[in-house]
Enzyme design. Structure first.
Site, PDB file in Angstrom:
ATOM      1  N   GLU A 258       0.818  -1.227   0.000  1.00 31.86           N
ATOM      2  CA  GLU A 258       0.000   0.000   0.000  1.00 31.86           C
ATOM      3  C   GLU A 258       0.850   1.275   0.000  1.00 31.86           C
ATOM      4  OE1 GLU A 258      -2.899  -0.165   3.160  1.00 31.86           O
ATOM      5  OE2 GLU A 258      -4.228  -1.403   1.974  1.00 31.86           O
TER       6      GLU A 258
ATOM      7  N   GLU B 196      -6.677  -7.591  -0.222  1.00 32.85           N
ATOM      8  CA  GLU B 196      -7.096  -7.513   1.181  1.00 32.85           C
ATOM      9  C   GLU B 196      -8.558  -7.124   1.276  1.00 32.85           C
ATOM     10  OE1 GLU B 196      -4.914  -4.786   3.605  1.00 32.85           O
ATOM     11  OE2 GLU B 196      -2.972  -5.438   2.844  1.00 32.85           O
TER      12      GLU B 196
HETATM   13  C1  GLA Z   1      -4.059  -2.168   5.194  1.00 34.24           C
HETATM   14  C2  GLA Z   1      -2.717  -2.870   5.284  1.00 34.24           C
HETATM   15  C3  GLA Z   1      -2.743  -4.096   6.124  1.00 34.24           C
HETATM   16  C4  GLA Z   1      -3.622  -3.912   7.327  1.00 34.24           C
HETATM   17  C5  GLA Z   1      -4.999  -3.518   6.875  1.00 34.24           C
HETATM   18  C6  GLA Z   1      -5.996  -3.406   8.003  1.00 34.24           C
HETATM   19  O1  GLA Z   1      -4.808  -2.513   4.132  1.00 34.24           O
HETATM   20  O2  GLA Z   1      -2.160  -3.164   4.044  1.00 34.24           O
HETATM   21  O3  GLA Z   1      -1.426  -4.392   6.503  1.00 34.24           O
HETATM   22  O4  GLA Z   1      -3.087  -2.920   8.121  1.00 34.24           O
HETATM   23  O5  GLA Z   1      -4.912  -2.277   6.274  1.00 34.24           O
HETATM   24  O6  GLA Z   1      -7.264  -3.084   7.542  1.00 34.24           O
END
Ligand code: GLA
Ligand code: ZN
Length: 721
Positions: A152, A307
């Site tokens: 991210e 995710e």
């Molecule tokens: C982000 C991160 C993860 C985690 C999620 C929690 O998407 O990439 O590592 O912290 O948030 O929602």
């Protein structure tokens, strides 16, 4: 190098470094029970692997190797992260200026994650070293199906205001503009005495007494995006040099403003996305559909949900739980829109750290409860859905978006608070509600496969786009353009001589100006991270409240249409009236929300006029127009229509385009999407949906359907037709 897609992927972030041996030993049997076939490892393990600069912790590496071997033996593919998203403690201590600096000049401390300056030579050297090591050690391991670079980008740190970043910004500007005079001209530095005499006088847009120069901010955004992209490329080079056969991804965050994902998508082999819809918001599924249609549009290929939350998140002010069934249903709605897998954050719920209260596939409670049943249930469903892996979604409608336009619009000051891609999003939502599948595309898209294109609030179109849209309409396409479009030149200056700019002749109208109401501030969804530069204040009510005519002889007589909550519009075209009639039993009003364009009709036919509300002073002027061009039509909508208004215009223009819902007459709460040969029918409602004409195999339940079907609340069927 594409990702292998013999099946849909299921699994999530797997962080065994947080656990003892005894717990880890339970993981793979449980993964098999749930049908997990992909695990993302090593996302935040840098601190484990590198004990000090250049000093590998061999024990940590052998634990990682052991996990990768074990996953491979169990037939579970590995999405191997380079692990560079959270630099270790030694780096912060040895090189304090590897930490980022905020716009107030505060250097942030160690103890969280993503703690790096985007230009730090030590961080850069570190990511090269670690990604090289990962590729060297594991690049020929057959379990590794995908490389996951960093994590991210920009999520917490998408800009750094340190002196070194200032230096790199100056170099970037020098390259872009060549001379300081060019920069002065492009930024309009004659305004507020901002003329610079040399590049040394240019700083990052640090905290200032009031508004920054918007052009300065916009270049800073572009620069920061490219700084992040440079970091990504550093890692990519290391991986490709050692393991060119393994495809590469980095996880996106929907339509996160600081990153130009369309540009980044060209640099990854597989688009992957993180999606966290809020279960407390009934429209979250529309938002999720928008994001999914956007991920698909980046490459015109299947992508991965990297995710999502198997339960609650812990980072909202209020963290609502998913309801029974929503885990599978929301995953399936993204599979229906072209995702080739549903991964999540994370496999096992942490017992310590900042994400202790974030949901996971294996919750604190363990696997005895109903949560685990839902996890296993989705695994079964995804296995049954293997035939859709790799197949495409067909859309006849495109909603066009443009990062450049958004950057220009979001950094400009007023006149309305900017909502990131806000108008495009609401038009997409209306298509979603109407059951029509749309692609979200960029200005570079090939439009030939579409019958209808929507260009909503696209701030800075250029002549190339103008030509492309003209050809689209001439060839028979239906084009909807809305207020806000063409306000800027492609360089980011105001469009002079009419706000539609290069698109004016295509729509056959010119826009003199816009009447704004004051509820724009409430209506806008202010984009986090970008709009924080926007100063000023929203209008406040008078301290005395509303004027009472008995005692306010003067002010009570003053009209203020700007305070109205709507833009009044009257349709004059019977076809538009019929379209509004078709929406529900009693025809809803045709209305805008916050703004109304003052339109000069040059070569078009008005089909609706402004009447009252915010548009009181435009009473009798055209609000919506249409123009026949070649075999198609260009429709201009001079307001931000509300839900009913957009539904009516879509019904009208959609009929001209011969665009139909995927499942006409679908019951309330039912989303239908066709992917390849499979019709997904997703019942988001609280009550069962009854459908007829469902003939074929439901892949999800592996049963034969022969017509009448009852889909229970919050569940789905996937009909192979
Ligand atoms: C982000 C991160 C993860 C985690 C999620 C929690 O998407 O990439 O590592 O912290 O948030 O929602
Ligand atoms: Zn910096």
């Amino acid at each position: 190098m594409p990702l292998k897609t013999n099946a849909l992927y299921y699994g999530g972030d797997y962080n065994p470094e947080q656990w003892d041996r005894q717990t880890i030993e339970q993981d793979i049997p449980l993964m098999r029970e749930a049908g997990v076939n992909m695990a993302t490892v090593n996302v935040f393990a840098w601190g484990e692997l590198e004990a000090d600069e250049g000093c590998w912790d061999e024990e940590a590496f052998s634990r990682l190797a052991e996990r990768i071997d074990a996953l491979g033996k169990a037939g579970i593919s590995v999405d191997l992260a380079t692990g560079t998203a959270a630099p270790p403690a030694w780096m912060a201590h040895k090189y304090p200026d590897s930490l980022p600096v905020d716009r107030q000049g505060v250097r942030l401390g160690f103890g969280s994650r993503q703690g790096y300056c985007l230009s730090s030579p030590e961080y850069r050297a570190g990511v090269v070293r670690l990604s090289r090591e990962i590729a060297t050690r594991f690049g020929s391991h057959e379990a590794v199906a995908l490389f996951h670079i960093n994590n991210e980008y920009g999520c917490h740190i998408h800009e750094c205001f340190c002196e070194r970043c200032a230096g790199e910004f100056r170099q970037w500007l020098q390259q872009k503009y060549g001379s300081i005079e060019e920069l002065n001209h492009a930024w309009g530095c004659a305004f507020w005495s901002q003329r610079r005499r040399n590049f040394e006088q240019v700083e990052p847009p640090r905290a200032t007494p009031t508004f920054h120069n918007p052009a300065h901010l916009a270049d800073w955004r572009r620069f920061s995006n490219e700084q992040m992209l440079k970091l990504f490329r550093l890692e990519k080079e290391q991986l490709q040099a050692r393991a060119p056969q393994i495809p590469i991804t980095t996880n996106f965050m929907g339509y996160f403003p600081p990153v130009d994902y369309r540009q980044w998508a060209r640099e990854v082999d597989v688009v992957s996305n993180d999606e966290y819809p809020d279960p407390a918001d009934p429209a979250a599924i529309a938002e999720q559909a928008w994001s999914a249609d956007m991920q698909r549009g980046y490459k015109g290929q299947p992508w991965l949900i990297m995710e999502q939350a198997p339960g609650v998140v812990q980072w909202r002010a209020a963290n609502a739980s998913k309801r029974p069934g929503q885990w599978a249903l929301w995953s399936l709605s993204q599979i229906a829109r072209g995702a080739d897998g549903a991964l999540c954050f994370q496999w096992r719920q942490s017992e310590a750290g900042a994400e202790t209260w974030h949901g996971a596939m294996v919750p604190h409670y363990g696997t005895a409860g109903s949560h685990w049943k839902e996890m296993v249930d989705l695994g079964t469903k995804l296995a049954n859905l293997s035939p859709v892996a790799g197949t495409q979604v067909q859309a006849e409608v495109a909603v066009m978006v443009d990062w450049e336009s958004e950057i220009i619009r979001s950094t400009s000051i007023g006149p309305v608070p900017h909502s990131w891609m806000g108008q495009a999003r609401v038009w997409h939502r209306s298509l979603f509600e109407a059951g029509i599948t749309a692609d979200v595309v960029g200005v570079d898209a090939d439009l030939s496969q579409y019958r209808m294109v929507i260009v909503a609030d696209l701030a800075a179109p250029d002549a190339i786009l103008g030509k492309k849209l003209e050809e689209f309409v001439e060839g028979g396409g239906q084009l909807i353009g809305t207020t806000g479009t063409g306000r800027f030149t492609p360089e980011g200056k105001a469009a002079l001589g009419g706000y539609l700019g290069v698109l004016s002749s295509l729509f056959g109208v010119n826009v003199e100006g816009t009447v704004y109401g004051v509820n724009a501030a409430e209506t806008a969804v202010v984009a986090e991270g970008v709009n924080e530069h926007l100063g000023g204040s929203t209008p406040q009510g008078a301290p005395d409240g509303n004027p009472d005519p008995r005692v306010c002889r003067i002010t009570a007589a003053v009209g203020a249409p700007a305070a109205a909550r709507y833009v009044g519009i009257e349709p004059v075209d019977p076809a538009l009236e019929r379209a509004m009639d078709s929406l529900c039993e009693v025809r809803p009003a045709l209305r805008g929300k916050t703004r109304a364009d003052s339109i000069e009709v040059e070569d078009a036919t008005p089909i609706a006029f402004f009447t009252d509300g915010i548009a009181t002073d435009l009473n009798g002027k055209a609000a919506i127009t249409r123009r026949k061009v070649g075999k198609g039509q260009a429709w201009y909508v001079g307001t931000d229509l509300d839900l009913a208004g957009r539904a009516g215009v879509l019904a009208l223009v959609g009929a001209h385009a011969r665009v139909r819902p995927v499942l006409p007459g679908a019951p309330a709460g039912v989303e239908a999407v066709k992917r390849g040969k499979v019709l997904f029918v997703l019942n988001h409602a609280d009550k069962a949906a009854e459908l007829s004409g469902m003939v074929g195999t439901d892949l999800l339940s592996a049963t034969q359907l022969s017509g009448h079907v009852v889909v229970p609340p919050r569940s789905a069927i996937a009909l192979w037709q």
